[in-house]
Design a protein around this motif. Sequence first.
Motif, PDB file in Angstrom:
ATOM      1  N   THR A 277       3.383  -1.941   4.013  1.00  0.00           N
ATOM      2  CA  THR A 277       3.394  -0.746   3.857  1.00  0.00           C
ATOM      3  C   THR A 277       4.089   0.064   4.546  1.00  0.00           C
ATOM      4  N   ASN A 278       5.004   0.886   4.127  1.00  0.00           N
ATOM      5  CA  ASN A 278       5.893   1.785   5.014  1.00  0.00           C
ATOM      6  C   ASN A 278       5.713   3.396   4.679  1.00  0.00           C
ATOM      7  N   GLY A 279       5.442   4.260   5.632  1.00  0.00           N
ATOM      8  CA  GLY A 279       5.523   5.401   5.744  1.00  0.00           C
ATOM      9  C   GLY A 279       4.146   6.262   5.031  1.00  0.00           C
TER      10      GLY A 279
ATOM     11  N   VAL B  16       0.962  -1.296   0.155  1.00  0.00           N
ATOM     12  CA  VAL B  16      -0.079   0.030   0.070  1.00  0.00           C
ATOM     13  C   VAL B  16       1.033   1.325   0.092  1.00  0.00           C
ATOM     14  N   GLY B  17       0.805   2.147  -0.942  1.00  0.00           N
ATOM     15  CA  GLY B  17       1.459   3.283  -1.086  1.00  0.00           C
ATOM     16  C   GLY B  17       2.858   3.092  -1.327  1.00  0.00           C
ATOM     17  N   PRO B  18       3.193   2.486  -2.332  1.00  0.00           N
ATOM     18  CA  PRO B  18       4.593   2.250  -2.551  1.00  0.00           C
ATOM     19  C   PRO B  18       5.411   3.444  -2.981  1.00  0.00           C
TER      20      PRO B  18
ATOM     21  N   VAL C 126      -1.063  -0.804  -4.438  1.00  0.00           N
ATOM     22  CA  VAL C 126      -2.126   0.397  -4.729  1.00  0.00           C
ATOM     23  C   VAL C 126      -1.602   1.688  -4.309  1.00  0.00           C
ATOM     24  N   GLU C 127      -1.347   2.537  -5.165  1.00  0.00           N
ATOM     25  CA  GLU C 127      -1.163   3.825  -5.024  1.00  0.00           C
ATOM     26  C   GLU C 127      -2.018   4.849  -5.512  1.00  0.00           C
ATOM     27  N   ILE C 128      -2.150   5.994  -4.447  1.00  0.00           N
ATOM     28  CA  ILE C 128      -3.340   7.124  -4.943  1.00  0.00           C
ATOM     29  C   ILE C 128      -2.587   8.085  -5.743  1.00  0.00           C
TER      30      ILE C 128
ATOM     31  N   ASP D 104      -7.306   4.188  -4.122  1.00  0.00           N
ATOM     32  CA  ASP D 104      -7.319   4.637  -2.677  1.00  0.00           C
ATOM     33  C   ASP D 104      -7.510   3.554  -1.908  1.00  0.00           C
ATOM     34  N   ALA D 105      -6.407   3.630  -0.899  1.00  0.00           N
ATOM     35  CA  ALA D 105      -6.358   2.056  -0.066  1.00  0.00           C
ATOM     36  C   ALA D 105      -7.453   1.843   0.727  1.00  0.00           C
ATOM     37  N   ARG D 106      -8.508   2.893   0.705  1.00  0.00           N
ATOM     38  CA  ARG D 106      -9.621   2.842   1.486  1.00  0.00           C
ATOM     39  C   ARG D 106     -10.578   1.974   0.802  1.00  0.00           C
TER      40      ARG D 106
HETATM   41  C1  LIG Z   1       5.579   8.945   2.324  1.00  0.00           C
HETATM   42  S1  LIG Z   1       5.098   7.966   1.072  1.00  0.00           S
HETATM   43  C2  LIG Z   1       5.899   6.271   1.422  1.00  0.00           C
HETATM   44  C3  LIG Z   1       6.361   5.868   0.045  1.00  0.00           C
HETATM   45  C4  LIG Z   1       7.058   4.364   0.463  1.00  0.00           C
HETATM   46  N1  LIG Z   1       6.045   3.673   0.984  1.00  0.00           N
HETATM   47  C5  LIG Z   1       8.296   4.394   1.257  1.00  0.00           C
HETATM   48  O1  LIG Z   1       8.379   3.736   2.199  1.00  0.00           O
HETATM   49  O2  LIG Z   1       9.336   5.253   0.468  1.00  0.00           O
HETATM   50  C6  LIG Z   1       3.373   7.396   1.191  1.00  0.00           C
HETATM   51  C7  LIG Z   1       2.812   7.031  -0.119  1.00  0.00           C
HETATM   52  O3  LIG Z   1       1.515   6.620   0.126  1.00  0.00           O
HETATM   53  C8  LIG Z   1       0.737   7.052  -0.869  1.00  0.00           C
HETATM   54  N2  LIG Z   1      -0.634   7.220  -0.083  1.00  0.00           N
HETATM   55  C9  LIG Z   1      -1.181   8.056   0.769  1.00  0.00           C
HETATM   56  N3  LIG Z   1      -2.378   7.779   0.923  1.00  0.00           N
HETATM   57  C10 LIG Z   1      -2.836   6.784  -0.006  1.00  0.00           C
HETATM   58  C11 LIG Z   1      -3.957   6.001   0.243  1.00  0.00           C
HETATM   59  N4  LIG Z   1      -5.005   6.359   0.777  1.00  0.00           N
HETATM   60  N5  LIG Z   1      -4.148   4.858  -0.705  1.00  0.00           N
HETATM   61  C12 LIG Z   1      -2.940   4.687  -1.596  1.00  0.00           C
HETATM   62  N6  LIG Z   1      -1.922   5.290  -1.476  1.00  0.00           N
HETATM   63  C13 LIG Z   1      -1.580   6.167  -0.591  1.00  0.00           C
HETATM   64  C14 LIG Z   1       1.356   8.495  -1.268  1.00  0.00           C
HETATM   65  O4  LIG Z   1       1.126   8.967  -2.545  1.00  0.00           O
HETATM   66  C15 LIG Z   1       2.873   8.220  -1.112  1.00  0.00           C
HETATM   67  O5  LIG Z   1       3.168   7.643  -2.426  1.00  0.00           O
END
Ligand SMILES: C[S@@+](CC[C@H](N)C(=O)[O-])C[C@H]1O[C@@H](n2cnc3c(N)ncnc32)[C@H](O)[C@@H]1O
Length: 220
Positions: free
Chosen positions: A121-123, A53-55, A76-78, A105-107
């Motif tokens: 998922t990280n961060g 999630v959110g790569p 999955v990435e928004i 959206d991961a919702r």
């Molecule tokens: C701070 S970045 C972290 C990216 C990566 N996981 C890393 O460790 O470098 C957060 C990521 O989550 C994505 N994101 C935030 N909310 C999200 C959601 N509801 N669904 C999917 N992706 C989401 C953002 O667009 C962003 O690419």
Amino acid sequence: MIKPRVVETAEGIQGDFDVRMYDRMMRRMRDKGWLETREILKAGIDQGLALEVGPGPGYLGLEWLKKSTGTSLKAVEISPAMIGIARRNAAEYGLADRAEYVKGDARGIPFDDNLFDGAFTNGSLHEWADPKNVFKEIYRVLKPSGKYLVSDLRRDMHPLVKWFMQAVTKPKEIRPGLRSSIKAAYLVEEIEALLRQCIPGGYRVEKKAMGLVITGTKAG
Ligand SMILES: C[S@@+](CC[C@H](N)C(=O)[O-])C[C@H]1O[C@@H](n2cnc3c(N)ncnc32)[C@H](O)[C@@H]1O
């Protein structure tokens, strides 16, 4: 007294400049061996099909693919701009055939129930507009006995740790984003309360110097 959360974004990281700076930061972290790939493997997420999630630019998932055998990844990435960079990075790793990046959206994770062997998922947690639903969704798409790992910053990290993180974060253009991410991050107690409301037990929340890590297994 820890200040209340300050929401950072509900739309992820958008905008070409921010995405480019973020990619540069994560590439440097990858090069320094600072990504949490080993923790994911140690948590038992080491085979089959994984969800990320959110790569963002994708390095964590790509390193996971590189260090595991016969695995594949759906993410999955928004942010469309992040998806563009993640696909480019997957091609650079020679892993495009094992990594699929889907805008969403991961919702509402756009994958079937009980599909994944593991999820990580990280961060990203501190950016989710509705974390309860995201946790429910991660749980839904995992196979029974599937494992998950969610790591993020925590708002109450020690001031010296915060100072150190700022100092080592490069490029420096990314530092204001780091500060706002810390302000948006959760406390361990907040996450424990939140998890109790959305997924069955079988998880553990650990406090680390720079953040928190949630690991768990879906009931079999
Ligand atoms: C701070 S970045 C972290 C990216 C990566 N996981 C890393 O460790 O470098 C957060 C990521 O989550 C994505 N994101 C935030 N909310 C999200 C959601 N509801 N669904 C999917 N992706 C989401 C953002 O667009 C962003 O690419």
